[in-house]
Design a protein around this motif. Structure first.
Motif, PDB file in Angstrom:
ATOM      1  N   VAL A   3       0.859  -1.171   0.000  1.00 43.28           N
ATOM      2  CA  VAL A   3       0.000   0.000   0.000  1.00 43.28           C
ATOM      3  C   VAL A   3       0.896   1.223   0.000  1.00 43.28           C
ATOM      4  O   VAL A   3       1.978   1.216   0.583  1.00 43.28           O
ATOM      5  N   CYS A   4       0.450   2.291  -0.654  1.00 43.35           N
ATOM      6  CA  CYS A   4       1.275   3.500  -0.689  1.00 43.35           C
ATOM      7  C   CYS A   4       0.399   4.731  -0.501  1.00 43.35           C
ATOM      8  O   CYS A   4      -0.678   4.842  -1.102  1.00 43.35           O
ATOM      9  N   ALA A   5       0.867   5.640   0.331  1.00 45.98           N
ATOM     10  CA  ALA A   5       0.145   6.886   0.575  1.00 45.98           C
ATOM     11  C   ALA A   5       0.299   7.830  -0.605  1.00 45.98           C
ATOM     12  O   ALA A   5       1.270   7.759  -1.367  1.00 45.98           O
ATOM     13  N   ALA A   6      -0.662   8.723  -0.746  1.00 46.95           N
ATOM     14  CA  ALA A   6      -0.562   9.768  -1.763  1.00 46.95           C
ATOM     15  C   ALA A   6       0.561  10.734  -1.373  1.00 46.95           C
ATOM     16  O   ALA A   6       0.778  11.007  -0.186  1.00 46.95           O
ATOM     17  N   PRO A   7       1.298  11.262  -2.338  1.00 50.17           N
ATOM     18  CA  PRO A   7       2.374  12.205  -2.016  1.00 50.17           C
ATOM     19  C   PRO A   7       1.832  13.462  -1.329  1.00 50.17           C
ATOM     20  O   PRO A   7       0.743  13.929  -1.671  1.00 50.17           O
ATOM     21  N   PRO A   8       2.585  14.025  -0.399  1.00 47.41           N
ATOM     22  CA  PRO A   8       2.163  15.248   0.285  1.00 47.41           C
ATOM     23  C   PRO A   8       2.554  16.506  -0.477  1.00 47.41           C
ATOM     24  O   PRO A   8       2.677  17.584   0.109  1.00 47.41           O
ATOM     25  N   PHE A   9       2.780  16.388  -1.773  1.00 45.17           N
ATOM     26  CA  PHE A   9       3.136  17.525  -2.621  1.00 45.17           C
ATOM     27  C   PHE A   9       2.380  17.379  -3.933  1.00 45.17           C
ATOM     28  O   PHE A   9       1.884  16.301  -4.275  1.00 45.17           O
ATOM     29  N   THR A  10       2.278  18.459  -4.648  1.00 46.58           N
ATOM     30  CA  THR A  10       1.475  18.458  -5.872  1.00 46.58           C
ATOM     31  C   THR A  10       2.181  17.701  -6.992  1.00 46.58           C
ATOM     32  O   THR A  10       3.405  17.551  -6.992  1.00 46.58           O
ATOM     33  N   ALA A  11       1.396  17.248  -7.956  1.00 45.28           N
ATOM     34  CA  ALA A  11       1.932  16.464  -9.061  1.00 45.28           C
ATOM     35  C   ALA A  11       2.950  17.252  -9.886  1.00 45.28           C
ATOM     36  O   ALA A  11       3.862  16.667 -10.477  1.00 45.28           O
ATOM     37  N   ASP A  12       2.800  18.577  -9.937  1.00 44.80           N
ATOM     38  CA  ASP A  12       3.724  19.378 -10.744  1.00 44.80           C
ATOM     39  C   ASP A  12       4.886  19.957  -9.936  1.00 44.80           C
ATOM     40  O   ASP A  12       5.686  20.732 -10.461  1.00 44.80           O
ATOM     41  N   ALA A  13       4.993  19.582  -8.669  1.00 45.25           N
ATOM     42  CA  ALA A  13       6.112  20.065  -7.855  1.00 45.25           C
ATOM     43  C   ALA A  13       7.424  19.496  -8.399  1.00 45.25           C
ATOM     44  O   ALA A  13       7.507  18.302  -8.702  1.00 45.25           O
ATOM     45  N   VAL A  54      14.338   3.888   3.253  1.00 47.94           N
ATOM     46  CA  VAL A  54      14.284   4.714   2.045  1.00 47.94           C
ATOM     47  C   VAL A  54      13.911   3.834   0.854  1.00 47.94           C
ATOM     48  O   VAL A  54      14.510   2.782   0.633  1.00 47.94           O
ATOM     49  N   ARG A  55      12.905   4.251   0.103  1.00 50.68           N
ATOM     50  CA  ARG A  55      12.488   3.487  -1.071  1.00 50.68           C
ATOM     51  C   ARG A  55      12.769   4.295  -2.341  1.00 50.68           C
ATOM     52  O   ARG A  55      13.045   5.492  -2.296  1.00 50.68           O
ATOM     53  N   ARG A  56      12.670   3.599  -3.462  1.00 55.54           N
ATOM     54  CA  ARG A  56      12.980   4.220  -4.748  1.00 55.54           C
ATOM     55  C   ARG A  56      11.745   4.934  -5.282  1.00 55.54           C
ATOM     56  O   ARG A  56      10.863   4.311  -5.871  1.00 55.54           O
ATOM     57  N   ALA A  57      11.672   6.218  -5.050  1.00 54.18           N
ATOM     58  CA  ALA A  57      10.587   7.040  -5.581  1.00 54.18           C
ATOM     59  C   ALA A  57      11.054   8.487  -5.548  1.00 54.18           C
ATOM     60  O   ALA A  57      11.770   8.903  -4.638  1.00 54.18           O
ATOM     61  N   GLN A  58      10.658   9.244  -6.545  1.00 51.33           N
ATOM     62  CA  GLN A  58      11.034  10.649  -6.594  1.00 51.33           C
ATOM     63  C   GLN A  58      10.193  11.458  -5.612  1.00 51.33           C
ATOM     64  O   GLN A  58       9.010  11.158  -5.379  1.00 51.33           O
ATOM     65  N   ALA A  59      10.790  12.479  -5.043  1.00 48.16           N
ATOM     66  CA  ALA A  59      10.105  13.314  -4.070  1.00 48.16           C
ATOM     67  C   ALA A  59      10.420  14.781  -4.326  1.00 48.16           C
ATOM     68  O   ALA A  59      11.441  15.124  -4.925  1.00 48.16           O
ATOM     69  N   ALA A  60       9.528  15.634  -3.852  1.00 44.25           N
ATOM     70  CA  ALA A  60       9.764  17.071  -3.931  1.00 44.25           C
ATOM     71  C   ALA A  60      10.720  17.479  -2.817  1.00 44.25           C
ATOM     72  O   ALA A  60      10.977  16.716  -1.876  1.00 44.25           O
ATOM     73  N   ALA A  61      11.247  18.672  -2.920  1.00 45.55           N
ATOM     74  CA  ALA A  61      12.195  19.172  -1.922  1.00 45.55           C
ATOM     75  C   ALA A  61      11.584  19.113  -0.524  1.00 45.55           C
ATOM     76  O   ALA A  61      10.433  19.495  -0.317  1.00 45.55           O
ATOM     77  N   GLY A  62      12.372  18.611   0.422  1.00 46.48           N
ATOM     78  CA  GLY A  62      11.922  18.550   1.809  1.00 46.48           C
ATOM     79  C   GLY A  62      11.274  17.245   2.196  1.00 46.48           C
ATOM     80  O   GLY A  62      10.937  17.050   3.373  1.00 46.48           O
ATOM     81  N   PHE A  63      11.090  16.330   1.239  1.00 44.95           N
ATOM     82  CA  PHE A  63      10.429  15.064   1.529  1.00 44.95           C
ATOM     83  C   PHE A  63      11.310  13.887   1.099  1.00 44.95           C
ATOM     84  O   PHE A  63      12.142  14.001   0.204  1.00 44.95           O
ATOM     85  N   VAL A  64      11.091  12.740   1.739  1.00 43.65           N
ATOM     86  CA  VAL A  64      11.795  11.506   1.406  1.00 43.65           C
ATOM     87  C   VAL A  64      10.763  10.388   1.310  1.00 43.65           C
ATOM     88  O   VAL A  64       9.895  10.254   2.180  1.00 43.65           O
ATOM     89  N   ALA A  65      10.855   9.595   0.254  1.00 39.97           N
ATOM     90  CA  ALA A  65       9.979   8.429   0.096  1.00 39.97           C
ATOM     91  C   ALA A  65      10.512   7.288   0.954  1.00 39.97           C
ATOM     92  O   ALA A  65      11.683   6.927   0.849  1.00 39.97           O
ATOM     93  N   VAL A  66       9.653   6.735   1.801  1.00 33.38           N
ATOM     94  CA  VAL A  66      10.093   5.679   2.716  1.00 33.38           C
ATOM     95  C   VAL A  66       9.047   4.571   2.797  1.00 33.38           C
ATOM     96  O   VAL A  66       7.905   4.736   2.357  1.00 33.38           O
ATOM     97  N   GLY A  67       9.457   3.481   3.390  1.00 35.52           N
ATOM     98  CA  GLY A  67       8.551   2.385   3.681  1.00 35.52           C
ATOM     99  C   GLY A  67       8.570   2.078   5.163  1.00 35.52           C
ATOM    100  O   GLY A  67       9.620   2.155   5.811  1.00 35.52           O
TER     101      GLY A  67
END
Length: 225
Positions: A3-13, A54-67
């Protein structure tokens, strides 16, 4: 991730590459913000071991994709953390000098790890370390591994190796797995992402590379754009 949460940043960030943390690093986190759709087990798991992988996913500045890991194989949750909440990081290779919990030291996966540390010459020219349940338990000291757990390892290979070296590495790990009565699943970290050692050893014309921007089949995982 199951399961994966929605990103806390906008799609165009704009997405950024954060070199401080790499896939499979374990992060000790001071806070895990609740998100919509979060499984019921996540809060208990985080209270038990306040770490994320840390997982392999792109993130906006200030965030890290994790599991986040739960207590069963099915309990995996992909989410995002604020980098200001990271207290420390632990790489897989830094766990090689960590002794296992005494009550689990005789589990097959940890016996295989001990054997790899002590005997396997094919690994000595590489930077490597345990990931998965063994790595998580060594880092957090929370009971995670079971008698049926496989051993997952990450091997850093920034430069291209010839096929004979790849094959020797695969054969050495397979022999250790057989002797320890477990399975050793090795992932090779290349400049373009992670590749299964088994695929490289098979000599396939293209291999599956997992990177932060997705998975793709490539002919040469060491070729950079």
């Amino acid at each position: 991730m199951r399961v994966c949460a929605a990103p806390p940043f906008t799609a165009d960030a704009p997405r950024v590459h954060e070199a401080r943390w790499r896939a499979h690093d374990l992060l000790r986190v001071s806070r895990l913000a609740p998100v919509d759709g979060e499984p019921d087990w996540v809060r208990d798991a985080f209270a038990r071991a306040p770490f994320a992988v840390v997982r392999r996913a792109q993130a906006a500045a200030g965030f890290v994709a994790v599991g986040v890991r739960g207590v069963t194989r099915a309990q995996r949750f992909g989410t995002w953390i604020n980098d200001e909440d990271i207290e420390s990081s632990i790489s897989p290779e830094s766990l090689l000098d960590v002794e296992p919990l005494a009550k689990h030291a005789a589990f097959p996966a940890l016996l295989a790890l001990a054997s790899l540390r002590a005997e396997v010459g094919a690994l000595r020219e590489f930077v490597w370390g345990p990931t998965g349940s063994a790595g998580f338990e060594l880092a957090t000291r929370a009971s995670t591994i079971s008698e049926s757990s496989d051993l997952d390892v990450l091997i850093r290979m920034p430069e291209r190796c010839d096929q004979s070296t790849i094959q020797a590495l695969y054969d050495a790990l397979a022999l250790t797995a057989q002797r320890s009565n477990t399975r050793v699943d090795a992932q090779i970290e290349t400049p373009t992402g992670g590749v299964a050692l088994a695929e490289l050893a098979a000599g396939k014309p293209r291999v599956l590379v997992r990177a932060s921007d997705g998975a793709r089949l490539v002919a040469d995982p060491w070729a950079t754009l």
